[in-house]
Design a protein around this motif. Structure first.
Motif, short mmCIF file in Angstrom:
data_model
loop_
_atom_site.label_atom_id
_atom_site.label_comp_id
_atom_site.label_asym_id
_atom_site.label_seq_id
_atom_site.Cartn_x
_atom_site.Cartn_y
_atom_site.Cartn_z
N PRO A 59 0.82 -1.22 0.00
CA PRO A 59 0.00 0.00 0.00
C PRO A 59 0.85 1.27 0.00
CG PRO A 59 -0.75 -1.53 1.71
CD PRO A 59 0.49 -2.13 1.12
N GLU A 60 1.99 1.23 0.73
CA GLU A 60 2.84 2.43 0.82
C GLU A 60 3.38 2.81 -0.56
OE1 GLU A 60 2.95 -0.21 2.72
OE2 GLU A 60 2.85 0.44 4.81
N LEU A 61 3.73 1.81 -1.37
CA LEU A 61 4.24 2.12 -2.71
C LEU A 61 3.10 2.57 -3.62
CD1 LEU A 61 6.42 2.38 -4.80
CD2 LEU A 61 6.37 -0.10 -5.16
N LYS A 62 1.95 1.92 -3.48
CA LYS A 62 0.81 2.36 -4.29
C LYS A 62 0.48 3.83 -3.99
CE LYS A 62 -1.53 -1.87 -5.48
NZ LYS A 62 -2.83 -2.44 -5.78
N ASP A 63 0.55 4.20 -2.70
CA ASP A 63 0.25 5.59 -2.36
C ASP A 63 1.30 6.54 -2.94
OD1 ASP A 63 -2.02 4.77 -1.09
OD2 ASP A 63 -1.21 4.94 0.95
N ALA A 64 2.56 6.11 -2.92
CA ALA A 64 3.62 6.95 -3.51
C ALA A 64 3.39 7.11 -5.01
CB ALA A 64 4.99 6.33 -3.23
N ILE A 65 2.91 6.06 -5.64
CA ILE A 65 2.65 6.10 -7.10
C ILE A 65 1.45 7.03 -7.38
CG2 ILE A 65 1.85 4.69 -9.05
CD1 ILE A 65 3.55 2.36 -7.73
N ILE A 66 0.43 6.89 -6.53
CA ILE A 66 -0.76 7.75 -6.69
C ILE A 66 -0.34 9.22 -6.58
CG2 ILE A 66 -2.89 8.47 -5.49
CD1 ILE A 66 -3.25 5.39 -4.84
N ASP A 67 0.49 9.53 -5.59
CA ASP A 67 0.98 10.92 -5.41
C ASP A 67 1.79 11.36 -6.62
OD1 ASP A 67 -0.20 11.00 -2.97
OD2 ASP A 67 1.64 10.74 -1.81
N PHE A 71 1.60 10.27 -9.77
CA PHE A 71 0.74 10.51 -10.94
C PHE A 71 0.01 11.86 -10.80
CE2 PHE A 71 0.54 5.77 -12.05
CZ PHE A 71 1.22 5.94 -13.24
N ARG A 72 -0.43 12.17 -9.58
CA ARG A 72 -1.15 13.43 -9.38
C ARG A 72 -0.18 14.62 -9.56
NH1 ARG A 72 -3.69 12.62 -4.49
NH2 ARG A 72 -5.32 11.47 -5.54
N ARG A 73 0.98 14.51 -8.92
CA ARG A 73 1.98 15.59 -8.90
C ARG A 73 2.54 15.86 -10.30
NH1 ARG A 73 5.57 12.97 -5.41
NH2 ARG A 73 6.84 12.12 -7.09
N ASP A 74 2.95 14.82 -11.00
CA ASP A 74 3.67 15.01 -12.26
C ASP A 74 2.76 15.04 -13.48
OD1 ASP A 74 5.97 14.92 -10.76
OD2 ASP A 74 6.43 12.84 -11.25
N ASN A 75 1.63 14.34 -13.40
CA ASN A 75 0.83 14.12 -14.61
C ASN A 75 -0.61 14.59 -14.49
OD1 ASN A 75 2.53 11.16 -14.17
ND2 ASN A 75 3.13 12.54 -15.82
N GLY A 76 -1.00 15.07 -13.31
CA GLY A 76 -2.38 15.52 -13.12
C GLY A 76 -3.38 14.39 -13.27
N VAL A 106 4.50 15.25 -21.54
CA VAL A 106 3.05 15.04 -21.38
C VAL A 106 2.72 13.58 -21.69
CG1 VAL A 106 2.03 17.32 -21.78
CG2 VAL A 106 2.79 15.95 -23.75
N THR A 107 1.60 13.11 -21.11
CA THR A 107 1.17 11.72 -21.31
C THR A 107 -0.28 11.73 -21.81
OG1 THR A 107 1.20 9.56 -20.20
CG2 THR A 107 0.48 11.42 -18.87
N PRO A 108 -0.68 10.71 -22.58
CA PRO A 108 -1.97 10.78 -23.29
C PRO A 108 -3.20 11.13 -22.43
CG PRO A 108 -0.69 8.96 -24.15
CD PRO A 108 0.08 9.51 -23.00
N ALA A 109 -3.38 10.46 -21.27
CA ALA A 109 -4.60 10.70 -20.49
C ALA A 109 -4.61 12.10 -19.88
CB ALA A 109 -4.73 9.65 -19.39
N GLN A 110 -3.44 12.74 -19.83
CA GLN A 110 -3.34 14.11 -19.31
C GLN A 110 -3.75 15.09 -20.42
OE1 GLN A 110 0.82 14.97 -18.91
NE2 GLN A 110 0.51 16.66 -17.47
N VAL A 111 -3.26 14.83 -21.63
CA VAL A 111 -3.55 15.70 -22.77
C VAL A 111 -5.01 15.56 -23.19
CG1 VAL A 111 -3.06 15.89 -25.25
CG2 VAL A 111 -1.19 15.77 -23.62
N GLU A 112 -5.54 14.33 -23.07
CA GLU A 112 -6.94 14.10 -23.46
C GLU A 112 -7.64 13.30 -22.36
OE1 GLU A 112 -10.11 14.19 -24.20
OE2 GLU A 112 -9.35 14.98 -26.12
N PRO A 113 -8.25 13.99 -21.38
CA PRO A 113 -8.90 13.28 -20.28
C PRO A 113 -9.99 12.31 -20.77
CG PRO A 113 -8.70 15.61 -19.77
CD PRO A 113 -8.26 15.45 -21.19
N GLY A 114 -10.50 12.53 -21.97
CA GLY A 114 -11.50 11.62 -22.54
C GLY A 114 -10.94 10.21 -22.76
#
Ligand SMILES: Cc1ncc(COP(=O)(O)O)c(C=O)c1O
Length: 400
Positions: A71-79, A81-86, A218-226
């Motif tokens: 869980p600790e690594l999953k939380d670090a990954i979640i952070d 993705f939010r921090r770097d890629n929105g 940039v990464t695809p889901a960030q550029v196109e949230p759709g």
């Protein structure tokens, strides 16, 4: 009936690992070899990350863990993705595996049925087509040319999509070219993908942090949230954190897919190394400033290598945005002869003769699906690179 599985006959051993092995063997036999074949940083893993692993061992974090990550690594990954890629994910949308390589493998094995097509832009990372073939799918190779800076055009993507397309595989910055897509270049591709709701997007963002000259990744889901609902965003700690040997890769994506990948992993390798997972927690949560410092070094090397290769007769070397590779064309060397009388008919002939005559190991373009080229990894010491480029210049000058 043969003993080995038929599926094995569809694939070949990794040619990049083969080049590194050949270089090691020649070195062991006493030859003066400079290897430009490796796809890994020459920097060491930062101390704070090593320390986190040592502490994890001391704490007894040495047992099986949850199959797809603590869980600790999953939380670090979640952070991350939010921090770097929105991008927002929850724990059940994140999976951790033994390297990005296993993430890709799990994703293909979990989704491909016979005849399913995967669009792979060429030049491509050597493992993509073989992984697709192993999983029973059909790679559809679409060339991105030197004239387009090795970036796929929206027209070429559109033309490659069929009813059977399951995945579009995207990799920016790219191995082997170093090419990275700007926001607008990527948006042009995601616009095409929005017209084809049955096509899923697998993005391999392994070189995200290795970009130069203020380039904005940039990464695809960030550029196109759709596209969020049908995108698997893959990343890992190998390249930016100089942790290739630790074997931690991860992805964020739709729950059903993430669950299927975990199921597959539960019946193959189980969890990635517990200690490496704790090291990855520190990599993602700890100080990030060494990345910029390393990038300064990489950028200087890229500029030096591209300049020196462009001075070599018959070579044209674009200056890419990221990763630690350049992918020069050797079109001007084809048809020429080495002093030993060997005719350079292909890029494989070129790298073979270069290794024999000058002791420089590099990987030929055909391995990455585009010829005549070769890949130079500049993740090696600046002195060795300079000497290697001098040898390449001398090799080219001697061709007749
Ligand atoms: C484009 C690309 N994707 C994925 C990987 C796999 O990285 P790892 O399995 O070390 O996380 C590599 C490694 O060379 C790569 O170049």
């Amino acid at each position: 009936m043969g003993f080995l599985a038929d599926s094995l006959s569809r694939i070949k051993p990794s040619p990049t690992l083969a080049v590194s092995q050949k270089a090691r063997e020649l070195k062991a036999a006493g030859r003066d070899i400079i290897s430009l074949g490796a796809g890994e940083p020459d920097f060491d893993t930062p101390d704070n990350i090593k320390q986190a692993a040592i502490e994890a061992i001391r704490r007894g974090e040495t047992k099986y863990t949850a199959v797809d990550g603590i869980p600790e690594l999953k939380d670090a990954i979640i952070d991350k993705f939010r921090r770097d890629n929105g991008l927002s994910y929850e724990r059940d949308q994140v999976t951790v595996a033994t390297g990005g390589k296993q993430v890709l493998y799990n994703a293909f094995m979990a989704t491909l049925n016979p005849g399913d097509e995967v669009i792979i832009p060429a030049p491509y990372w050597v493992s993509y087509p073989d992984m697709v073939l192993l999983a029973g799918g059909q790679p559809v190779i679409v060339e991105a040319t030197l004239e387009d800076d090795f970036k796929l055009t929206p027209q070429a993507l559109e033309a490659a999509i069929t009813d059977r397309t399951k995945w579009f595989l995207f990799n920016s910055p790219s191995n082997p070219t170093g090419a990275a897509y700007s926001h607008d270049e990527l948006k042009a591709l995601t616009d095409v993908l929005m017209k084809h709701p049955h096509v899923w997007v697998m993005t391999d963002d392994m070189y995200e942090h290795l970009v130069y000259d203020d380039f904005q990744f940039v990464t695809p889901a960030q550029v196109e949230p759709g596209l969020y609902e049908r995108t698997l965003t893959i990343n890992g700690v190998s390249k930016a954190y100089a942790m290739t040997g630790w074997r931690i890769g991860y992805a964020g994506g739709p729950r059903e897919l993430i669950k299927a990948m975990g199921k597959l992993q539960s019946q193959s390798t189980s969890n990635p190394c517990s200690i490496a997972q704790w090291a990855a927690v520190e990599a993602l949560n700890g100080p990030q400033d060494f990345i910029a410092a390393n990038n300064e070094v990489y950028k200087a090397r890229r500029d030096m290598v591209a300049a020196m290769l462009n001075e070599a007769e018959g070579i044209t070397c674009p200056v890419p945005e990221g990763a630690f590779y350049v992918y020069p064309s050797i079109a001007g060397c084809i048809g020429k002869k080495t002093p030993g009388g060997k005719v350079i008919e292909t890029d494989e002939d070129f790298v073979t003769a270069l290794l024999e005559d000058e002791g420089v190991a590099a990987v030929h373009g055909a391995a990455f699906g585009t010829s005549p080229n070769f890949r130079v990894s500049y993740a090696t010491s600046t002195e060795a690179l300079e000497e290697a480029c001098k040898r390449i210049q001398r090799f080219c000058a001697a061709l007749q």
